[in-house]
Write a protein that holds these residues in place. Structure first.
Motif, PDB file in Angstrom:
ATOM      1  N   ILE A 234      -8.327 -10.890   7.114  1.00 13.90           N
ATOM      2  CA  ILE A 234      -7.863 -11.727   6.005  1.00 13.90           C
ATOM      3  C   ILE A 234      -7.452 -10.852   4.826  1.00 13.90           C
ATOM      4  O   ILE A 234      -6.432 -11.100   4.175  1.00 13.90           O
ATOM      5  CB  ILE A 234      -8.947 -12.749   5.605  1.00 13.90           C
ATOM      6  N   GLY A 235      -8.236  -9.802   4.568  1.00 19.92           N
ATOM      7  CA  GLY A 235      -7.881  -8.875   3.499  1.00 19.92           C
ATOM      8  C   GLY A 235      -6.522  -8.232   3.744  1.00 19.92           C
ATOM      9  O   GLY A 235      -5.707  -8.096   2.822  1.00 19.92           O
ATOM     10  N   GLU A 236      -6.276  -7.877   4.987  1.00 22.78           N
ATOM     11  CA  GLU A 236      -4.987  -7.268   5.356  1.00 22.78           C
ATOM     12  C   GLU A 236      -3.847  -8.249   5.128  1.00 22.78           C
ATOM     13  O   GLU A 236      -2.779  -7.891   4.613  1.00 22.78           O
ATOM     14  CB  GLU A 236      -5.029  -6.847   6.825  1.00 22.78           C
ATOM     15  N   ALA A 237      -4.060  -9.518   5.495  1.00 23.30           N
ATOM     16  CA  ALA A 237      -3.022 -10.538   5.311  1.00 23.30           C
ATOM     17  C   ALA A 237      -2.740 -10.769   3.828  1.00 23.30           C
ATOM     18  O   ALA A 237      -1.581 -10.929   3.429  1.00 23.30           O
ATOM     19  CB  ALA A 237      -3.444 -11.843   5.981  1.00 23.30           C
TER      20      ALA A 237
ATOM     21  N   LYS B 266      -0.649  -7.782   2.701  1.00 20.98           N
ATOM     22  CA  LYS B 266       0.690  -7.776   3.296  1.00 20.98           C
ATOM     23  C   LYS B 266       1.610  -8.778   2.615  1.00 20.98           C
ATOM     24  O   LYS B 266       2.808  -8.515   2.417  1.00 20.98           O
ATOM     25  CB  LYS B 266       0.577  -8.092   4.791  1.00 20.98           C
ATOM     26  N   LEU B 267       1.067  -9.924   2.217  1.00 22.92           N
ATOM     27  CA  LEU B 267       1.875 -10.962   1.587  1.00 22.92           C
ATOM     28  C   LEU B 267       1.913 -10.815   0.066  1.00 22.92           C
ATOM     29  O   LEU B 267       2.469 -11.675  -0.630  1.00 22.92           O
ATOM     30  CB  LEU B 267       1.340 -12.347   1.966  1.00 22.92           C
ATOM     31  N   GLY B 268       1.313  -9.743  -0.444  1.00 19.13           N
ATOM     32  CA  GLY B 268       1.347  -9.486  -1.883  1.00 19.13           C
ATOM     33  C   GLY B 268       0.500 -10.436  -2.697  1.00 19.13           C
ATOM     34  O   GLY B 268       0.733 -10.629  -3.895  1.00 19.13           O
ATOM     35  N   ILE B 269      -0.507 -11.024  -2.080  1.00 20.24           N
ATOM     36  CA  ILE B 269      -1.355 -11.999  -2.769  1.00 20.24           C
ATOM     37  C   ILE B 269      -2.455 -11.306  -3.563  1.00 20.24           C
ATOM     38  O   ILE B 269      -2.735 -11.657  -4.712  1.00 20.24           O
ATOM     39  CB  ILE B 269      -1.978 -12.980  -1.744  1.00 20.24           C
ATOM     40  N   HIS B 270      -3.085 -10.307  -2.947  1.00 22.99           N
ATOM     41  CA  HIS B 270      -4.188  -9.593  -3.602  1.00 22.99           C
ATOM     42  C   HIS B 270      -4.300  -8.217  -2.953  1.00 22.99           C
ATOM     43  O   HIS B 270      -4.548  -8.111  -1.762  1.00 22.99           O
ATOM     44  CB  HIS B 270      -5.504 -10.368  -3.426  1.00 22.99           C
ATOM     45  N   ARG B 271      -4.109  -7.184  -3.734  1.00 29.37           N
ATOM     46  CA  ARG B 271      -4.035  -5.839  -3.173  1.00 29.37           C
ATOM     47  C   ARG B 271      -5.307  -5.022  -3.367  1.00 29.37           C
ATOM     48  O   ARG B 271      -5.472  -3.974  -2.762  1.00 29.37           O
ATOM     49  CB  ARG B 271      -2.844  -5.090  -3.784  1.00 29.37           C
ATOM     50  N   GLU B 272      -6.213  -5.480  -4.225  1.00 21.94           N
ATOM     51  CA  GLU B 272      -7.424  -4.708  -4.491  1.00 21.94           C
ATOM     52  C   GLU B 272      -8.450  -4.907  -3.372  1.00 21.94           C
ATOM     53  O   GLU B 272      -8.569  -5.999  -2.821  1.00 21.94           O
ATOM     54  CB  GLU B 272      -8.042  -5.123  -5.823  1.00 21.94           C
ATOM     55  N   PRO B 273      -9.229  -3.873  -3.024  1.00 18.55           N
ATOM     56  CA  PRO B 273     -10.295  -4.041  -2.026  1.00 18.55           C
ATOM     57  C   PRO B 273     -11.385  -4.947  -2.569  1.00 18.55           C
ATOM     58  O   PRO B 273     -11.537  -5.085  -3.793  1.00 18.55           O
ATOM     59  CB  PRO B 273     -10.813  -2.606  -1.820  1.00 18.55           C
ATOM     60  N   PRO B 274     -12.159  -5.589  -1.698  1.00 19.79           N
ATOM     61  CA  PRO B 274     -13.230  -6.467  -2.168  1.00 19.79           C
ATOM     62  C   PRO B 274     -14.235  -5.708  -3.032  1.00 19.79           C
ATOM     63  O   PRO B 274     -14.538  -4.538  -2.782  1.00 19.79           O
ATOM     64  CB  PRO B 274     -13.892  -6.952  -0.872  1.00 19.79           C
ATOM     65  N   LYS B 275     -14.738  -6.378  -4.045  1.00 16.16           N
ATOM     66  CA  LYS B 275     -15.782  -5.819  -4.905  1.00 16.16           C
ATOM     67  C   LYS B 275     -17.125  -6.271  -4.342  1.00 16.16           C
ATOM     68  O   LYS B 275     -17.325  -7.446  -4.049  1.00 16.16           O
ATOM     69  CB  LYS B 275     -15.594  -6.334  -6.331  1.00 16.16           C
TER      70      LYS B 275
END
Length: 736
Positions: A388-391, A394-403
């Motif tokens: 889900i993080g990758e998706a 990829k779609l430019g929704i959220h680029r930061e890694p999970p905190k």
């Protein structure tokens, strides 16, 4: 000619409304919304929305529509009786002074306005020649009446709007602008028609949270999100770390929509907000909304206003299931209101790892639209699937890694709560007895059938146990949910065994001493583990979590059947990775690492999960707004509500009296809702295949028929208040 122009006819309990009166009610709600949330729109868009409110219903000033709202003797002659009625949204555009507006606004802005008016109801395609005829020969006679009623700026009607209302010409930016104007117009229109507030003011949520947590103060996670209210986030947090309160701090005085996977979790948070935190302006939205409101009513008469406000997201905070909010992803006609609301809301998605691949894909697609219209989101989860993080990236929704936020002990180290032993065999009650039952023992299995088998084994051994799953009538289930929550409190000294399915996996605040569970997959396992030693440090050097992988497979898992509880590839990979952590403590960080290893794109290669996720994302990304072709539905589950025969026999007098009362024409709507809620206490929800099977076997001899929308077959399936509903053939392993 008529003396007055009606917008709505007189109906039961409601007076007739004039066009100007209804329009004025929209404008009142428009001003209230603008004062509460001034940043929803730019200044020019606020102007366009105001104009849309002003003109949206003037097209009702036509003979066919006015005749329709009147008694036969009050109607006038319709010269064009052979012409089919033209939707009033189309005709409203004829009264708009386009030439005048183009002196103040750009052509794209005027197009946006006219499209919002033209499409504010989804209707059949306009017949141009008919519209020209009615505009020229019928509408023209109503212009002076509209002015007399209060409309000071309507033009002598002209058929001059055709080139301004073509949806096909919209690019992405124009589409999202249209969605906001049209969606907010729909919201204001419904609120005015239902005589409810379009938006209710926030009620100092942060202040109430601070008072609620005054003994402890805000923790690191809660402070982090409070300080960063204007950003979207993906947060991984330990179970019991206060994620719910942290999400509420993030929402603050903004409009908030808080989603959870299970209705029992939603009900619990709703009750906590009202009774413990003291926040009253909150809506409860899922498939049983009305029943839950009726149960909690304070007055004898149930007020339908509460339901209308909830379904229109009028409350500053709504707690709901995900399907109630992201079903707009298909972009079918009429989707705009929800996306418009999300454009100025903060959306919380709790425990994202619990969703199916289809729902996970809908979340990703939904977040793409939400962020495009200006909305914010917060994903709060104990574990976060990398797929889900990758998706999102990829779609430019959220680029930061999970905190990541882990619960710490007195030495500022992540607390250890679980010692796990994996047993490659079937879960059996004898194992539970060997470990001792003088504790709070929680057993979680993959299927109802397995839960019922274990309960029967307990009875054979003379061991007292309780079972909870989805196949209980509402009355019995509510009673059981209350009991398990009571035993799960740290202050409760009762001991005993509870056998459950996934209905207790997420966000149910219970804390048991030991867990025996079948393996479904790793993320689900960690949710289940969160129900034992939820807020305590585990110091003994022996297991408090026993995981059974089955011999060869646990219940509900199949290497071939699509009716598996989870994808077989994920089960297999979970088992492989988890065995590396057998017979030892499992830290919160290790749980996150395990999920990362199982739910990456590489690990899921070849799985049905990945195939379905990718197919849905791709299909919806390539679809156009307002296409009516077949698309995957958010939920494909087909269920039927039935009354078990033994329940009917036990409560026959009560059920028959409810049926009689419901057919009484003197019964008010609020009384009818209360009666339906009472009737639903005797109902259980079953899959359609089980209903068809019962029908084929002649197990349905009668129905409780209330009206065309509500009827409840009485089915001869075995049912007890201890074990719930039982089938002869349990072919749906995934039914929880």
């Amino acid at each position: 000619m008529f003396d007055e122009l009606l917008a709505k006819s007189e109906s039961k309990g409601n007076q007739a409304e004039m066009i100007w009166g209804h329009t004025n009610q929209l404008l009142i709600r428009y001003n209230s919304m603008k004062n509460l949330y001034p940043n929803i729109l730019h200044a020019v868009d606020w102007d366009l929305l105001q104009l849309a409110c002003y003109y949206h219903d003037v097209g009702k000033a036509n003979t066919k529509f006015q005749n329709k709202l009147r008694k036969k003797e009050e109607r006038i002659k319709d010269v064009y009786s052979d012409v089919k009625e033209i939707p009033h949204g189309y005709l409203s555009c004829a009264f708009v002074p386009i030439k005048e507006l183009l002196q103040k606004h750009s052509e794209s802005e005027v197009k946006l306005l006219l499209k919002a008016i033209y499409y504010h109801h989804e209707r059949d395609k306009e017949v141009t020649e008919d519209s020209k005829l009615i505009v020229k020969n019928d509408l023209i006679s109503y212009t002076s009446m509209l002015v007399k009623q209060g409309f000071e700026n309507v033009e002598v009607p002209k058929f001059h709007y055709g080139k301004f209302v073509k949806k096909e010409s919209m690019n992405e930016e124009e589409l999202y602008n249209f969605v906001k104007i049209k969606g907010l117009l729909n919201k204001l229109d419904f609120a005015a028609s239902a005589h409810i507030d379009a938006e209710i003011a926030p009620d100092n949520l942060v202040e109430k949270l601070d008072l609620y947590l005054k003994k402890y103060g805000r923790n690191e996670l809660q402070e982090y999100l409070y300080e960063r209210q204007h950003q979207s986030h993906v947060i991984i947090g330990s179970t019991g770390i206060g994620k719910t309160e942290a999400a509420l701090y993030w929402i603050g005085d903004s409009k908030g929509i808080f989603t959870l996977p299970l209705k029992v979790s939603i009900n619990a948070i709703y009750d906590r907000l009202i009774s413990k935190i003291g926040y009253k302006t909150v809506g409860l939205l899922h498939s049983d909304t009305v029943s839950e409101y009726v149960k909690r009513r304070e007055d004898n008469e149930f007020d339908l206003t509460l339901v209308h406000q909830t379904k229109q997201f009028s409350n500053p905070l709504t707690i709901c299931t995900l399907d109630q909010i992201v079903d707009f992803v298909g972009l079918y006609p009429g989707f705009e209101m929800k996306l418009a609301v999300l454009s100025y809301s903060k959306l919380v998605i709790d425990e994202i790892q619990m969703y199916s691949p289809k729902l996970a894909a809908f979340i990703v697609l939904g977040l793409k639209h939400i962020t495009s219209v200006g909305g914010k989101f917060l994903i709060m989860t104990a574990t976060f699937p990398p797929l889900i993080g990758e998706a999102l990236q990829k779609l430019g929704i959220h680029r930061e890694p999970p905190k990541m936020f882990l619960k710490l002990d007195e030495n500022n180290q992540p607390i250890i709560r679980h010692f796990m032993e994996i047993r490659e065999k079937d879960l059996d009650i004898e194992d539970v007895l060997q470990e001792g039952v003088e504790r709070k023992v929680l057993i979680i299995v993959n299927t109802v059938k397995k839960a019922q088998e274990l309960y029967s084994q307990c009875k054979l051994f003379g061991i007292r146990a309780e079972v909870l799953h989805s196949r209980f009538i509402n009355e019995d289930r509510a009673r059981k949910e209350a009991r398990i929550i009571e035993m799960g409190k740290l202050t409760c000294e009762k001991k005993g065994i509870w056998i459950t399915t996934q209905v207790v996996e997420a966000s149910v605040d219970i804390d048991f001493d030991v867990l025996f569970t079948e393996l479904s997959e790793a993320a689900g396992l960690f949710q289940r583990m969160g129900r034992v030693f939820r807020n305590r440090i585990y110091k003994l050097n022996k297991p408090n979590v026993f995981v059974y992988t089955g011999e060869p497979l646990p219940s509900g898992i199949s290497a071939t059947s699509k009716k598996s509880v989870v994808d077989y590839t994920i089960y297999k990979k979970s088992k492989e990775v988890l065995l590396k952590y057998n017979n030892g403590f499992v830290s919160e960080k290790e749980k996150i690492d395990i999920v990362d290893a199982i739910y990456s794109r590489e690990a899921l290669e070849g799985s049905e999960y990945l195939k379905e996720f990718d197919e849905i994302v791709q299909q919806y990304l390539n679809t156009l707004a307002y296409e009516t072709k077949d698309k995957p539905k958010l939920r494909d589950i087909q269920n039927e509500n039935i009354i078990p025969e033994s329940v009917y026999r036990q409560y026959e007098n009560e059920i028959q009296q409810i049926e009689i009362d419901l057919k009484d024409k003197k019964v008010s709507w609020s009384q009818k809702i209360e009666l339906l809620t009472q009737l639903k206490e005797y109902v259980v929800n079953i899959p359609t295949w089980a209903y068809r099977s019962a029908k084929e076997k002649g197990l349905i001899n009668m129905k409780i028929e209330v009206d065309q929308y509500n009827n409840y077959p009485v089915v001869q399936f075995k049912y007890t208040s201890e074990q719930g509903l039982m089938y002869e053939i349990d072919s749906d392993a995934g039914f929880m």
